[in-house]
Write an enzyme that holds these catalytic residues in place. Structure first.
Site, PDB file in Angstrom:
ATOM      1  N   THR A 124       0.877  -1.191   0.000  1.00 37.80           N
ATOM      2  CA  THR A 124       0.000   0.000   0.000  1.00 37.80           C
ATOM      3  C   THR A 124       0.906   1.231   0.000  1.00 37.80           C
ATOM      4  O   THR A 124       1.334   1.667  -1.055  1.00 37.80           O
ATOM      5  CB  THR A 124      -0.978   0.011   1.203  1.00 37.80           C
ATOM      6  OG1 THR A 124      -0.254  -0.152   2.415  1.00 37.80           O
ATOM      7  CG2 THR A 124      -2.017  -1.087   1.063  1.00 37.80           C
TER       8      THR A 124
ATOM      9  N   LYS B 226       4.439  -6.699   4.041  1.00 41.52           N
ATOM     10  CA  LYS B 226       4.132  -5.325   3.652  1.00 41.52           C
ATOM     11  C   LYS B 226       3.769  -4.565   4.921  1.00 41.52           C
ATOM     12  O   LYS B 226       3.356  -5.156   5.924  1.00 41.52           O
ATOM     13  CB  LYS B 226       2.994  -5.253   2.634  1.00 41.52           C
ATOM     14  CG  LYS B 226       1.656  -5.740   3.092  1.00 41.52           C
ATOM     15  CD  LYS B 226       0.633  -4.763   3.607  1.00 41.52           C
ATOM     16  CE  LYS B 226       0.787  -3.339   3.244  1.00 41.52           C
ATOM     17  NZ  LYS B 226      -0.288  -2.529   3.939  1.00 41.52           N
TER      18      LYS B 226
ATOM     19  N   THR C 296      -2.509  -1.807   7.947  1.00 35.90           N
ATOM     20  CA  THR C 296      -2.050  -3.179   8.006  1.00 35.90           C
ATOM     21  C   THR C 296      -0.594  -3.536   7.800  1.00 35.90           C
ATOM     22  O   THR C 296       0.042  -3.136   6.848  1.00 35.90           O
ATOM     23  CB  THR C 296      -2.769  -4.047   6.963  1.00 35.90           C
ATOM     24  OG1 THR C 296      -4.098  -3.662   6.893  1.00 35.90           O
ATOM     25  CG2 THR C 296      -2.645  -5.483   7.306  1.00 35.90           C
TER      26      THR C 296
ATOM     27  N   GLU D 127       6.725   5.071   7.615  1.00 35.39           N
ATOM     28  CA  GLU D 127       6.286   6.258   6.874  1.00 35.39           C
ATOM     29  C   GLU D 127       7.143   7.474   7.195  1.00 35.39           C
ATOM     30  O   GLU D 127       7.231   7.888   8.348  1.00 35.39           O
ATOM     31  CB  GLU D 127       4.813   6.520   7.170  1.00 35.39           C
ATOM     32  CG  GLU D 127       3.946   5.443   6.543  1.00 35.39           C
ATOM     33  CD  GLU D 127       2.510   5.502   6.995  1.00 35.39           C
ATOM     34  OE1 GLU D 127       1.680   4.924   6.301  1.00 35.39           O
ATOM     35  OE2 GLU D 127       2.240   6.119   8.032  1.00 35.39           O
TER      36      GLU D 127
ATOM     37  N   ASN E 186       0.361  11.335   6.506  1.00 34.11           N
ATOM     38  CA  ASN E 186      -0.845  10.971   7.246  1.00 34.11           C
ATOM     39  C   ASN E 186      -1.833  12.103   7.434  1.00 34.11           C
ATOM     40  O   ASN E 186      -2.980  11.866   7.795  1.00 34.11           O
ATOM     41  CB  ASN E 186      -0.462  10.387   8.604  1.00 34.11           C
ATOM     42  CG  ASN E 186       0.150   9.019   8.447  1.00 34.11           C
ATOM     43  OD1 ASN E 186      -0.531   8.106   8.012  1.00 34.11           O
ATOM     44  ND2 ASN E 186       1.430   8.890   8.742  1.00 34.11           N
TER      45      ASN E 186
ATOM     46  N   SER F 174      -6.257  15.671   1.309  1.00 30.41           N
ATOM     47  CA  SER F 174      -6.322  17.010   0.711  1.00 30.41           C
ATOM     48  C   SER F 174      -5.634  17.032  -0.634  1.00 30.41           C
ATOM     49  O   SER F 174      -5.061  16.061  -1.071  1.00 30.41           O
ATOM     50  CB  SER F 174      -5.696  18.023   1.664  1.00 30.41           C
ATOM     51  OG  SER F 174      -4.375  17.652   1.981  1.00 30.41           O
TER      52      SER F 174
END
EC number: 2.3.1.35
Lengths: 413, 413
Positions: free
Chosen positions: A158, A184, A195, A285, A408, A413
């Site tokens: 993802t 992942k 996940t 991330e 995040n 937006s």
């Protein structure tokens, strides 16, 4: 979702061998993404044992509930994974969707629905239209081949910036057996997406109960010792499949996890779990630093784990590392708030081998310039010595950067 | 440290009346900052009762340890607060520093060292040079006056963008009594800086044990129900001082917290704690949104608190709010990871009064445009209905923005 690969991605991707008894296929089902694969079908030969561990969330996804129920049989013939939609918090619709997916997959593979395992990753709360699998799974069942594991790892991504695979070949008895794994995950739960998923395949002939015991023990210091943001997904799923095909060339059939012949296998199995979970941390991330936190001298290992996790999940520690600041005051804060036994005046802390605090105060030899230089490294090891007992633990995390907030916060937006 | 005032700052600052029996003075001692006040001396008349609550950190600062020890006497004559240095994790030097400060203050005020209370806020791990107070405290003791509370609140700021004060006047028996409060704090622990500090002054004649009971009960749903980043400071200190001067004009002397005559006082006292703690959330580092999280229908209030805190501390929920995204999937995730009883299929969630999820799935009437509009407000109320019992709780937090990462990550660079 992200176009640039994490600077912490492994430099080399291993050649992934085939696993006898496993065939793979991927497709573009258009579940959410365009122009990329989003469905993986793995078909296993008859007699394949399965084991699994799942999120401890009180609000698990429909596929997690499905797998938990089917795990009791101990046998698997197929795994269906989709990215783009987590089928989590989707109520009755979600349960109907897992049932339909299993029905379609069972028909395509020619097995019982109870031998189908499912995982979904992506947006939460959006109904998953299982009719999209109709036709697709039938075609995949026909085209499935012994294997492109890298393509499989790509289909389940993802917000990951790189596919995560690992492999090992070891002796079981006198026979060679192979273990392949993929994972992942870029946050315990990622932007609107969700996940951590991981799947392990081996040709070793290991009975379901033994495989389950290995998996449960193996995750404790690997996947359970990794945190990106402290946010546990509704969908975390780790499944291990053992086809047993290696029995044909002499691998002994294993029925107990404590079997001494498993020694090399267990070591390799755990290394693969460690390798994949480290890759998850490396793809955290917005991550720019891989952070290893070791706590020693705690009363117990459990106490060391709690303190290490308190440090690993502290936004102030993580932002300091992003700022290349050896801010050991924040490490003290995180030790103090963990609620576990700690004695300020016995505490020592080091960053990348340089001791910055000792016996409850700044180390007399502290050299700001030297430490600042060390903090520029892409991998940061924080070691905390509590001086109370023999409890030791280690967890992995990453830094907290503006990119994490951007990924995040700016998502819609 | 920050030059721009939080957009969430209260629009009006109240006029702060004097409290009979309390005199204040501030000075520039040059502890860390230049061209701003950094020391506060508050002198209380003889007979002043004191109560306090402190950080639960296992690694508390030297001043916290000092106050905890002196609190047993129940009497206070002076409070010395400095900003710029927390005197935390400073070992023996730290203890020597608090002892020297108390000695200087006791001499300046003319009282016993055991009647001196201390609080320090600022950088952790840096020795605090108490000789800087020599001379300064003597001059402050001479110049202390009944009071500029706003100036006092300014002297104790670190990364705060506005001074935090509150006041109330209520009846105790037939007499009027006044309560003044001030607080500082912009993170539970702020960038390299630290600490939530708050001080309450009243002329009500309340005995130490009763005041302690009021304070302990009052913080539970106020200061203890606020989180900026889940990072508990080593130095959190909340002290309440009751001079008893109102007895002169007829206020009854109160010895028990359960005294029915205290009713109006307790209400006003708790409102001041609520007001100040909300101001701390409004000045959360980088905050652009004040977030109120209410959890209803939990098994117990304690369970509701744990779930509300899990939501309030989730980086994914906080970044979503920063992005004005009504991402209820992340709220589900945070409910699920709290470990408390929850039933996915009974869960309902609303944002600013708009129900987005119902009975474990997206609300059928969900209108993305309507919710997106509501998320633009500077104050966001998230309500979670668990549907299990009567437990209810409410906590305050703020969003997680790139500015938080900048403030805490770029600090040294």
């Amino acid at each position: 979702m992200s176009s640039s690969v994490s600077p912490l991605a492994p430099k080399n991707v291993p050649e992934m061998p085939v696993i006898a008894g496993v065939r793979l296929a991927t497709a573009e089902a258009g579940i959410r993404y365009k122009n990329r694969t989003d469905v993986l079908l793995a078909i296993m030969d008859k007699g394949t044992a399965v084991a699994g561990v799942f999120t401890r969330s009180k609000c698990p996804s429909a596929p997690v509930e499905w797998c938990r129920a089917k795990l009791k049989g101990g046998k698997a013939r197929a795994l269906v994974v989709n990215s783009g939609n987590a089928n989590a918090f989707t109520g009755k619709t979600g349960r109907a969707s897992t049932a339909m997916t299993a029905r379609i997959a069972a028909k395509a593979v020619g097995c019982s629905e109870s031998e189908i395992f499912l995982a979904s990753t992506g947006v939460i709360g959006e109904p998953l239209d299982a009719t999209k699998f109709d036709g697709v799974l039938g075609r995949l069942a026909v085209s499935a081949e012994p294997g492109d594991y890298l393509a499989a790892a790509k289909a389940i991504m993802t917000t990951d910036t790189f596919p995560k695979v690992a492999t090992a070949t070891v002796k079981l008895g006198k026979a060679k057996v192979t273990i392949n794994g993929m994972a992942k995950g870029a946050g315990m739960i990622a932007p609107d997406m969700a996940t951590m998923l991981s799947f392990i395949f081996t040709d070793a002939p290991i009975a379901p109960a033994a495989l389950q015991a290995l998996l449960k023990a193996g995750v404790e210091d690997t996947f359970n010792a990794v945190t990106i943001d402290g946010d546990t997904s509704t969908s975390d799923t780790l499944l291990a499949f053992a086809t047993g095909a290696a029995a044909e060339h002499g691998a002994p059939k294993i029925s107990r996890a404590s079997d001494p012949r498993l020694k090399a296998f267990v070591k390799a199995f755990n290394q693969i779990l460690a390798n994949l979970s480290e890759q998850v941390a490396r793809d955290g991330e917005g991550a720019r630093k891989l952070v290893e936190i070791t706590v020693e001298g705690a009363k117990t290992k459990a106490s060391a784990r709690k303190i290490a996790m308190s440090i690993a999940n502290s936004p102030l520690v993580k932002t300091a590392i992003a700022g290349e600041d050896a801010n050991w005051g924040r490490v003290v804060m995180a030790v103090g708030k963990a609620g576990e036994p700690a004695d300020r005046d016995k505490l020592s802390i080091s960053f990348n081998g340089i001791r910055v605090a000792k016996s409850g105060a700044r180390d007399p030899s502290y050299d700001e310039a030297q430490v600042s230089e060390a903090m520029k490294a892409p991998e940061i090891a924080i070691k905390v010595q509590l001086g109370l007992g023999k409890g030791r633990d280690r967890v992995l995390t990453c830094d907290l950067t503006k990119e994490y907030v951007a990924i995040n916060g700016d998502y819609r937006s």
